[in-house]
Structure formats: structure tokens, C-alpha cells
Design a protein around this motif. Structure first.
Motif, PDB file in Angstrom:
ATOM      1  N   ARG A 202       0.914  -1.132  -0.120  1.00 23.86           N
ATOM      2  CA  ARG A 202       0.074   0.515   0.212  1.00 23.86           C
ATOM      3  C   ARG A 202       0.840   1.610   0.145  1.00 23.86           C
ATOM      4  O   ARG A 202      -0.132   2.154  -0.406  1.00 23.86           O
ATOM      5  CB  ARG A 202      -0.970   0.270   1.207  1.00 23.86           C
ATOM      6  N   ILE A 203       2.348   1.305   0.481  1.00 23.19           N
ATOM      7  CA  ILE A 203       2.973   2.671   0.568  1.00 23.19           C
ATOM      8  C   ILE A 203       3.732   2.578  -0.197  1.00 23.19           C
ATOM      9  O   ILE A 203       4.194   2.990  -1.046  1.00 23.19           O
ATOM     10  CB  ILE A 203       3.623   2.993   2.189  1.00 23.19           C
ATOM     11  N   THR A 204       4.944   1.393  -0.045  1.00 20.02           N
ATOM     12  CA  THR A 204       6.087   0.746  -1.072  1.00 20.02           C
ATOM     13  C   THR A 204       6.140   0.782  -2.477  1.00 20.02           C
ATOM     14  O   THR A 204       6.339   1.313  -3.571  1.00 20.02           O
ATOM     15  CB  THR A 204       7.241  -0.160  -0.440  1.00 20.02           C
ATOM     16  N   LEU A 205       5.652   0.057  -2.994  1.00 19.41           N
ATOM     17  CA  LEU A 205       5.157  -0.359  -3.773  1.00 19.41           C
ATOM     18  C   LEU A 205       4.770   0.559  -5.081  1.00 19.41           C
ATOM     19  O   LEU A 205       4.585   0.991  -6.077  1.00 19.41           O
ATOM     20  CB  LEU A 205       3.960  -1.501  -3.925  1.00 19.41           C
ATOM     21  N   PRO A 206       3.408   0.974  -4.466  1.00 21.16           N
ATOM     22  CA  PRO A 206       2.960   2.203  -5.707  1.00 21.16           C
ATOM     23  C   PRO A 206       3.673   3.883  -5.220  1.00 21.16           C
ATOM     24  O   PRO A 206       4.024   4.092  -7.225  1.00 21.16           O
ATOM     25  CB  PRO A 206       1.596   2.435  -4.118  1.00 21.16           C
ATOM     26  N   LEU A 207       4.931   4.436  -3.905  1.00 26.18           N
ATOM     27  CA  LEU A 207       5.215   4.595  -5.245  1.00 26.18           C
ATOM     28  C   LEU A 207       6.299   4.798  -5.453  1.00 26.18           C
ATOM     29  O   LEU A 207       7.178   5.525  -6.042  1.00 26.18           O
ATOM     30  CB  LEU A 207       6.023   5.708  -3.264  1.00 26.18           C
ATOM     31  N   VAL A 208       6.631   3.284  -4.969  1.00 30.57           N
ATOM     32  CA  VAL A 208       7.886   2.939  -6.340  1.00 30.57           C
ATOM     33  C   VAL A 208       7.791   2.368  -7.488  1.00 30.57           C
ATOM     34  O   VAL A 208       8.772   1.995  -8.658  1.00 30.57           O
ATOM     35  CB  VAL A 208       8.940   2.348  -5.949  1.00 30.57           C
ATOM     36  N   ARG A 209       6.300   2.467  -8.137  1.00 35.93           N
ATOM     37  CA  ARG A 209       5.695   1.816  -9.244  1.00 35.93           C
ATOM     38  C   ARG A 209       6.658   2.505 -10.489  1.00 35.93           C
ATOM     39  O   ARG A 209       7.121   1.647 -11.147  1.00 35.93           O
ATOM     40  CB  ARG A 209       4.671   1.801  -9.084  1.00 35.93           C
ATOM     41  N   ASP A 210       7.231   4.340 -10.937  1.00 31.40           N
ATOM     42  CA  ASP A 210       7.175   4.794 -11.773  1.00 31.40           C
ATOM     43  C   ASP A 210       8.720   4.241 -11.853  1.00 31.40           C
ATOM     44  O   ASP A 210       9.048   4.150 -13.128  1.00 31.40           O
ATOM     45  CB  ASP A 210       7.077   5.856 -11.825  1.00 31.40           C
ATOM     46  N   VAL A 211       9.413   4.587 -10.915  1.00 32.75           N
ATOM     47  CA  VAL A 211      10.519   3.960 -11.118  1.00 32.75           C
ATOM     48  C   VAL A 211      11.005   2.761 -11.560  1.00 32.75           C
ATOM     49  O   VAL A 211      12.381   1.920 -12.265  1.00 32.75           O
ATOM     50  CB  VAL A 211      12.086   5.001 -10.126  1.00 32.75           C
ATOM     51  N   THR A 212      10.551   2.108 -10.820  1.00 39.47           N
ATOM     52  CA  THR A 212      10.175   0.439 -11.426  1.00 39.47           C
ATOM     53  C   THR A 212       9.991  -0.741 -12.843  1.00 39.47           C
ATOM     54  O   THR A 212      11.011  -0.775 -13.440  1.00 39.47           O
ATOM     55  CB  THR A 212       9.480  -0.473 -10.246  1.00 39.47           C
ATOM     56  N   VAL A 213       9.162   0.645 -13.418  1.00 47.52           N
ATOM     57  CA  VAL A 213       8.417   0.263 -14.440  1.00 47.52           C
ATOM     58  C   VAL A 213       9.408   0.931 -15.562  1.00 47.52           C
ATOM     59  O   VAL A 213      10.006   0.750 -16.630  1.00 47.52           O
ATOM     60  CB  VAL A 213       7.124   0.938 -15.516  1.00 47.52           C
ATOM     61  N   LEU A 214      10.415   2.219 -15.182  1.00 44.79           N
ATOM     62  CA  LEU A 214      11.296   2.888 -15.564  1.00 44.79           C
ATOM     63  C   LEU A 214      13.136   1.976 -15.938  1.00 44.79           C
ATOM     64  O   LEU A 214      13.397   1.695 -17.504  1.00 44.79           O
ATOM     65  CB  LEU A 214      11.317   4.151 -15.601  1.00 44.79           C
ATOM     66  N   ALA A 215      13.068   1.592 -14.854  1.00 47.43           N
ATOM     67  CA  ALA A 215      14.176   0.796 -15.061  1.00 47.43           C
ATOM     68  C   ALA A 215      14.713  -0.243 -15.698  1.00 47.43           C
ATOM     69  O   ALA A 215      14.977  -1.000 -16.777  1.00 47.43           O
ATOM     70  CB  ALA A 215      14.690   0.714 -13.396  1.00 47.43           C
ATOM     71  N   ALA A 216      12.632  -1.014 -15.083  1.00 47.03           N
ATOM     72  CA  ALA A 216      11.898  -2.161 -15.936  1.00 47.03           C
ATOM     73  C   ALA A 216      12.385  -2.495 -18.504  1.00 47.03           C
ATOM     74  O   ALA A 216      12.911  -3.178 -18.200  1.00 47.03           O
ATOM     75  CB  ALA A 216      11.214  -3.032 -15.622  1.00 47.03           C
ATOM     76  N   VAL A 217      11.879  -1.092 -18.310  1.00 45.50           N
ATOM     77  CA  VAL A 217      11.962   0.150 -19.411  1.00 45.50           C
ATOM     78  C   VAL A 217      13.639  -0.418 -20.198  1.00 45.50           C
ATOM     79  O   VAL A 217      13.998  -0.942 -21.236  1.00 45.50           O
ATOM     80  CB  VAL A 217      11.032   0.127 -19.676  1.00 45.50           C
ATOM     81  N   ILE A 218      14.369   0.344 -19.465  1.00 54.27           N
ATOM     82  CA  ILE A 218      15.507   0.460 -20.031  1.00 54.27           C
ATOM     83  C   ILE A 218      16.518  -0.468 -19.682  1.00 54.27           C
ATOM     84  O   ILE A 218      17.073  -1.228 -20.490  1.00 54.27           O
ATOM     85  CB  ILE A 218      16.534   0.968 -18.915  1.00 54.27           C
TER      86      ILE A 218
END
Length: 289
Positions: A202-218
Motif C-alpha cells: 500500500r505504500i512502498t510498491l505504489p510509490l516506487v512503481r514509476d521508477v521500477t517501470v522505467l528501470a524495467a523498460v531500460i
């Protein structure tokens, strides 16, 4: 006044535009033209239109490379995201010698590819390899396994090496996102009686979602272009079990001497890369606004 400003803007941008034209656009145009010819090493080229592309779409080894590329990239990226998240969660805690553990866990990403691949090649060896030694000594295997000579195990082996090298990048990116989360949010959740699982989802995963998606795409872009790991370990074998776009293009171009067909393979792989780069660009611009 507006015309003068536009002229000044074009003048200031001209060095970059000339550089892009000379270094990127001209070679790309030449590559597309060569892919439309029957160019062989040491022989003149003859224009054949879409002949190379038609031949590739009829080539079963090309489609094998397509499937292998999707499997290799998909499995490797998912595992890197999962292990990178675990790595970031562990390193984000207050642990003794935390900085030392961070350095040690980031080493695989900083080591030269050749050094790390040859180390894994020794570990995978069916004669004196440390992996077979440990598995046979513990009783998990009755006899040594050919990790790089068995088709199914060869794909698993190259994926593990890619995951081992790429996980630290995901760990660094996600850890940076976690450290940017205000501690007040966790303290408020703690007061409300939230447990660790609740705080993660409810806290960690939603707040790091954007950076995780960006790093995953890279890392997806890097994995699609991965050549050294597969070529040094298996050269696309055995029986084309680990043949991907990059290794198949190299085989056709430098071993079979067919530059036109090899470049056509690279051109076919461009659309998904351009799409992924577009996603990275949009997310980066959105983050900076």
C-alpha cells in the motif's frame, strides 16, 4: 524579432543536428539500403528490394531466434525486477555493514562482461565445474550435467547469467526510489497498526512503481540487445537453442558473409526498440515536469 530568435535557435542547434545526421541518420539510411540488397562481404551489392525480408520470414531459424529472444528477454526482465525489488528492500533496512553489502551486491553490474561470463563458463563446465561439483556432492545430481550443451538448460543458463549481471541495476534504481519516500508515511502507518506486508503493497510498491517501470523498460532494451553473454557462452547453440536476434544477425553477417540479410535482421528488431525508447523518453519527461 521572432525570426532572429528562430535563426539563433537553429544556429545553436546546428552542431547537434549535424552530429546526429552524420553519426545516426546517414548510417541508418545506409543500413536500410544495404538490407534491400544482396550485399556479400567482398562482392558488389545488387538491389533486390524486400527479398531479404521475404527470405527471413520463410526462414525457420529466424523464427526460432524470434521465439528465443522473447523467452530470453521476458524471463530475464521479470526475474531482474523481482530480485531487484528484494535486493532494494533488504538494503533499505538498517543492517550492520549495510554499505559493505551494497558494494558487494553491486559488483556484478560493474565487472567487465568478459570476466564475469568466463567465470560463469567455468562454473557451468561439466568437467571440473563448481556448480556440478556442489550439486553432485550434496546428492542433488547423480552425475554432472551439461549446462551449456543441453538445449533447455543452455537457455536457462544464459538467462541466469544475464539476471545475475542486471539485477544490481534494478536494485539501485528501486533503492533510490525507496529512499525518497518520506519516513512520516511509514510512521503513520505503523501507528495505525499496519504490518510489513500492508506497508509494502500500500505504500512502498505504489510509490516506487514509476521508477521500477522505467528501470524495467531500460533493462528490457539492454536485454534485447544482449550479445556478449550468449555469444561467449553458447554462440547461439546448442542446435540454435539460444539463438537470438543479435547472435543470429552476427552469424549471418560475419560467419556466412551475408551483410544484406544480417542488417535486415537488425532492421526488423528496430520497431520494438523504438517503441521502448519512446516509453522511456515520455516517462523521463513526465518525471522532470
Amino acid at each position: 524579432m521572432t525570426r532572429q530568435q528562430n535563426r539563433l535557435a537553429y544556429f545553436l542547434m546546428s552542431p547537434v543536428l549535424i552530429y546526429l545526421l552524420a553519426v545516426m541518420l546517414v548510417p541508418f539510411g545506409w543500413a536500410v539500403y544495404v538490407s534491400l540488397t544482396d550485399k556479400m562481404v567482398g562482392a558488389p551489392a545488387t538491389f533486390i528490394g524486400l527479398g531479404n525480408y521475404v527470405e527471413l520470414f520463410r526462414d525457420k531459424y529466424f523464427w526460432r531466434a524470434v521465439v528465443n529472444t522473447l523467452i530470453f528477454t521476458g524471463v530475464a526482465v521479470v526475474l531482474k525486477v523481482v530480485f531487484g525489488m528484494v535486493m532494494a528492500l533488504v538494503l533499505n533496512e538498517e543492517l550492520p555493514l549495510r554499505n559493505l553489502f551494497r558494494v558487494l551486491l553491486f559488483l556484478p553490474w560493474t565487472m567487465p562482461t568478459v570476466v564475469s561470463v568466463f567465470s560463469w563458463q567455468w562454473m557451468y563446465s561439466d568437467v571440473g565445474g563448481v556448480l556440478n561439483f556442489l550439486l553432485t556432492r550434496t546428492g542433488l545430481l547423480d552425475q554432472p550435467v551439461g549446462w551449456l550443451s543441453t538445449p533447455r538448460l543452455a537457455m536457462l543458463s544464459v538467462i541466469l547469467v544475464n539476471v545475475w549481471r542486471g539485477t544490481p541495476f534494478l536494485g539501485i534504481a528501486i533503492l533510490a526510489g525507496m529512499q525518497a519516500i518520506p519516513k512520516d508515511i511509514y510512521e503513520a502507518a505503523q501507528v495505525d497498526g499496519a504490518n510489513a506486508i500492508y506497508k509494502f503493497f500500500r505504500i512502498t510498491l505504489p510509490l516506487v512503481r514509476d521508477v521500477t517501470v522505467l528501470a524495467a523498460v531500460i533493462t528490457t532494451i539492454w536485454t534485447l540487445n544482449d550479445f556478449e553473454i550468449i555469444w561467449l557462452l553458447t554462440r547461439g547453440g546448442p542446435a540454435n537453442a539460444t539463438q537470438v536476434f543479435s547472435t543470429y544477425s552476427y552469424t549471418i553477417g560475419f560467419l556466412n558473409m551475408n551483410l544484406g540479410k544480417a542488417i535486415a535482421i537488425s532492421v526488423i528488431s528496430l520497431p520494438p526498440l523504438i517503441w521502448l525508447i519512446n516509453i522511456v523518453t515520455k516517462k523521463t519527461l513526465a518525471a522532470n515536469q
